[in-house]
Motif scaffolding. Structure first.
Motif, PDB file in Angstrom:
ATOM      1  N   THR A   8      10.802   7.376  21.502  1.00  0.00           N
ATOM      2  CA  THR A   8       9.964   8.349  20.953  1.00  0.00           C
ATOM      3  C   THR A   8      11.023   9.274  19.851  1.00  0.00           C
ATOM      4  N   HIS A   9      12.212   9.481  20.546  1.00  0.00           N
ATOM      5  CA  HIS A   9      13.444  10.089  19.866  1.00  0.00           C
ATOM      6  C   HIS A   9      14.635   9.879  20.736  1.00  0.00           C
ATOM      7  N   MET A  10      15.810  10.355  20.154  1.00  0.00           N
ATOM      8  CA  MET A  10      17.097   9.955  20.852  1.00  0.00           C
ATOM      9  C   MET A  10      17.697  11.492  21.415  1.00  0.00           C
ATOM     10  N   HIS A  11      17.076  12.175  21.641  1.00  0.00           N
ATOM     11  CA  HIS A  11      17.915  13.455  22.457  1.00  0.00           C
ATOM     12  C   HIS A  11      18.426  12.952  23.586  1.00  0.00           C
ATOM     13  N   PHE A  12      19.336  13.709  24.300  1.00  0.00           N
ATOM     14  CA  PHE A  12      20.113  13.215  25.314  1.00  0.00           C
ATOM     15  C   PHE A  12      19.231  12.891  26.595  1.00  0.00           C
ATOM     16  N   ASP A  13      18.266  13.743  26.980  1.00  0.00           N
ATOM     17  CA  ASP A  13      17.474  13.390  27.979  1.00  0.00           C
ATOM     18  C   ASP A  13      16.603  12.111  27.995  1.00  0.00           C
ATOM     19  N   HIS A  14      16.577  11.780  26.939  1.00  0.00           N
ATOM     20  CA  HIS A  14      15.607  10.417  26.692  1.00  0.00           C
ATOM     21  C   HIS A  14      16.662   9.279  26.584  1.00  0.00           C
ATOM     22  N   ALA A  15      17.789   9.407  26.016  1.00  0.00           N
ATOM     23  CA  ALA A  15      18.785   8.424  25.509  1.00  0.00           C
ATOM     24  C   ALA A  15      19.894   8.087  26.579  1.00  0.00           C
ATOM     25  N   LEU A  16      20.170   8.971  27.447  1.00  0.00           N
ATOM     26  CA  LEU A  16      21.373   8.770  28.182  1.00  0.00           C
ATOM     27  C   LEU A  16      21.328   7.556  29.096  1.00  0.00           C
ATOM     28  N   GLY A  17      19.965   6.917  29.608  1.00  0.00           N
ATOM     29  CA  GLY A  17      20.078   5.958  30.340  1.00  0.00           C
ATOM     30  C   GLY A  17      20.080   4.666  29.644  1.00  0.00           C
ATOM     31  N   LEU A  18      20.307   4.845  28.190  1.00  0.00           N
ATOM     32  CA  LEU A  18      20.442   3.395  27.650  1.00  0.00           C
ATOM     33  C   LEU A  18      21.490   2.575  27.877  1.00  0.00           C
ATOM     34  N   THR A  19      22.631   3.404  28.359  1.00  0.00           N
ATOM     35  CA  THR A  19      23.990   3.100  28.526  1.00  0.00           C
ATOM     36  C   THR A  19      24.440   3.142  30.103  1.00  0.00           C
ATOM     37  N   LYS A  20      25.345   2.648  30.553  1.00  0.00           N
ATOM     38  CA  LYS A  20      25.849   2.686  31.753  1.00  0.00           C
ATOM     39  C   LYS A  20      27.360   2.650  32.041  1.00  0.00           C
ATOM     40  N   ARG A  34      22.833  21.973  14.268  1.00  0.00           N
ATOM     41  CA  ARG A  34      22.006  22.220  15.334  1.00  0.00           C
ATOM     42  C   ARG A  34      21.709  20.858  16.258  1.00  0.00           C
ATOM     43  N   SER A  35      21.451  19.958  15.616  1.00  0.00           N
ATOM     44  CA  SER A  35      21.270  18.541  16.311  1.00  0.00           C
ATOM     45  C   SER A  35      22.465  17.975  17.110  1.00  0.00           C
ATOM     46  N   ARG A  36      23.426  18.261  16.663  1.00  0.00           N
ATOM     47  CA  ARG A  36      24.704  17.779  17.435  1.00  0.00           C
ATOM     48  C   ARG A  36      24.879  18.186  18.764  1.00  0.00           C
ATOM     49  N   ASN A  37      24.273  19.147  19.470  1.00  0.00           N
ATOM     50  CA  ASN A  37      24.124  19.443  20.662  1.00  0.00           C
ATOM     51  C   ASN A  37      23.435  18.523  21.430  1.00  0.00           C
ATOM     52  N   THR A  38      22.681  17.681  20.986  1.00  0.00           N
ATOM     53  CA  THR A  38      21.646  16.641  21.803  1.00  0.00           C
ATOM     54  C   THR A  38      21.902  15.378  21.158  1.00  0.00           C
ATOM     55  N   TYR A  39      22.476  14.999  20.152  1.00  0.00           N
ATOM     56  CA  TYR A  39      22.690  13.755  19.591  1.00  0.00           C
ATOM     57  C   TYR A  39      24.137  13.401  19.692  1.00  0.00           C
ATOM     58  N   TRP A  40      24.316  12.539  20.906  1.00  0.00           N
ATOM     59  CA  TRP A  40      25.906  12.275  21.152  1.00  0.00           C
ATOM     60  C   TRP A  40      26.248  10.962  20.856  1.00  0.00           C
ATOM     61  N   LYS A  41      27.229  10.631  20.080  1.00  0.00           N
ATOM     62  CA  LYS A  41      27.740   9.328  19.980  1.00  0.00           C
ATOM     63  C   LYS A  41      27.866   8.361  21.110  1.00  0.00           C
ATOM     64  N   GLU A  42      28.166   9.038  22.282  1.00  0.00           N
ATOM     65  CA  GLU A  42      28.294   8.154  23.167  1.00  0.00           C
ATOM     66  C   GLU A  42      26.926   7.352  23.521  1.00  0.00           C
ATOM     67  N   ASN A  43      25.841   8.256  23.187  1.00  0.00           N
ATOM     68  CA  ASN A  43      24.509   7.747  23.503  1.00  0.00           C
ATOM     69  C   ASN A  43      23.978   6.676  22.381  1.00  0.00           C
ATOM     70  N   TRP A  44      24.718   6.344  21.364  1.00  0.00           N
ATOM     71  CA  TRP A  44      24.468   5.188  20.449  1.00  0.00           C
ATOM     72  C   TRP A  44      25.437   4.355  20.152  1.00  0.00           C
ATOM     73  N   GLY A  88      12.759  12.961  13.250  1.00  0.00           N
ATOM     74  CA  GLY A  88      12.365  11.237  13.522  1.00  0.00           C
ATOM     75  C   GLY A  88      11.425  11.198  14.678  1.00  0.00           C
ATOM     76  N   HIS A  89      10.983  12.216  15.397  1.00  0.00           N
ATOM     77  CA  HIS A  89      10.029  11.874  16.606  1.00  0.00           C
ATOM     78  C   HIS A  89       8.825  11.362  16.165  1.00  0.00           C
ATOM     79  N   SER A  90       8.575  10.388  17.357  1.00  0.00           N
ATOM     80  CA  SER A  90       7.410   9.532  17.232  1.00  0.00           C
ATOM     81  C   SER A  90       6.434   9.671  18.544  1.00  0.00           C
ATOM     82  N   ILE A  91       5.204   9.427  18.039  1.00  0.00           N
ATOM     83  CA  ILE A  91       4.178   9.169  19.479  1.00  0.00           C
ATOM     84  C   ILE A  91       4.038   7.926  19.615  1.00  0.00           C
ATOM     85  N   ILE A  92       3.366   7.430  20.842  1.00  0.00           N
ATOM     86  CA  ILE A  92       2.949   6.092  21.051  1.00  0.00           C
ATOM     87  C   ILE A  92       1.538   6.007  21.421  1.00  0.00           C
ATOM     88  N   THR A  93       0.800   5.142  20.795  1.00  0.00           N
ATOM     89  CA  THR A  93      -0.326   4.975  21.223  1.00  0.00           C
ATOM     90  C   THR A  93      -0.751   3.450  21.785  1.00  0.00           C
TER      91      THR A  93
END
Length: 285
Positions: free
Chosen positions: A110-122, A153-163, A194-199
């Motif tokens: 739905t969006h790529m803030h760190f608490d949603h996107a950290l798990g995309l990588t290991k 503002r958003s650079r605190n939650t969008y980290w290059k390590e996550n993308w 860029g936030h989205s919802i899902i139906t």
């Protein structure tokens, strides 16, 4: 693992970790005497926020909604600041379902803030690698652009390590996409630009994931939006649009962050008429 059955569709909540964030920030301008009646806080004024991905299978595809906070992705200072006392067990949860991370076909972000996107990588040795190497990762074009070029503002939650490690897996869309029949991702903005919802429509049931426009059941009021929202009036407008329709249709609202409920159905008066509670849920006042 809690499950929600809707027609032939089964949603299963995995364990993606937990954060404990400031309650005042999570409820914005709403005074604590009001929000604390609906959601518990600890002695640090923090509220428990799960980060639990939702797994389902549809049209022969293994699908995740969000990715959790992963493992060993945060420093000790970050874990302290974000109140993290539990990390991801997504891989173990998938194993119980007979699925491996390599079997995941799609991840709906739905969006790529760190608490949603950290798990995309290991972590693998000294490098970060895709945690779900064969998955197509869907997120909105606007979200992906800001993820890679955050503002002050958003650079605190969008980290290059996550993308960086998953860039080749990402597929974007402008306003709406249907990655699998009956499942739609719809750009709303609000919490992030860029936030989205899902139906999901399945077996005569309608399900809706408002993501961080309504991170918990306690955020049902259209005016109860987060101090973290970059565009709060857009959040309010999206809630005013989607909540009345979903309540009228007795839709299942399902959550990634809620520590009490996995999913609820409200009637048009905003009363809970059905629910799936999380095991060992936080105590409600």
């Amino acid at each position: 693992m809690e499950k929600l059955q809707a027609g032939e569709l089964t949603l299963t909540w995995l364990t993606g970790g937990v954060t404990n964030m400031d309650g005042g920030a999570m409820f914005g301008v709403v005074p604590k005497p009001l929000w604390s009646k609906k959601y518990a806080s600890n002695d640090k004024n923090q509220i428990e926020l799960r980060t639990d991905p939702i797994f389902f299978q549809l049209d022969g595809k293994n699908i995740l909604i969000e990715s959790g906070i992963g493992n060993s992705r945060l420093t000790e200072k970050q874990m302290r600041n974000y109140g993290v006392n539990e990390e991801s067990k997504v891989e173990e949860g998938l194993a119980e379902l007979g699925v491996t991370p390599a079997d995941i076909d799609m991840i709906l972000m739905t969006h790529m803030h760190f608490d949603h996107a950290l798990g995309l990588t290991k972590v693998e040795g000294d490098n970060l690698v895709p945690a779900f190497p064969n998955a197509v990762i869907y997120t909105s074009e606007t979200e992906w652009e800001e993820m890679r070029h955050p503002n002050i503002r958003s650079r605190n939650t969008y980290w290059k390590e996550n993308w960086e490690a998953i860039a080749h897996q990402v597929q974007t869309y402008k306003e709406e996409i249907e990655p699998v029949t009956g499942v739609k991702m719809i750009h709303t903005g609000g919490h992030s630009n860029g936030h989205s919802i899902i139906t999901i429509e399945q077996g005569g049931e309608w399900l809706i994931h408002m993501a961080d426009l309504m991170p918990t059941h306690a955020h049902q009021n259209a005016l109860w939006v987060l101090a973290y929202d970059d565009y709060p009036m857009d959040s309010i407008a999206a809630k005013q649009k989607w909540l009345p329709e979903a309540m009228k249709r007795k839709a299942w609202f399902f959550f990634y962050h809620d520590a009490v409920y996995r999913a609820v159905k409200w009637n048009e008066q905003g009363e809970i008429i059905e629910s799936v509670k999380r095991e060992k849920a936080a105590v409600q006042s």
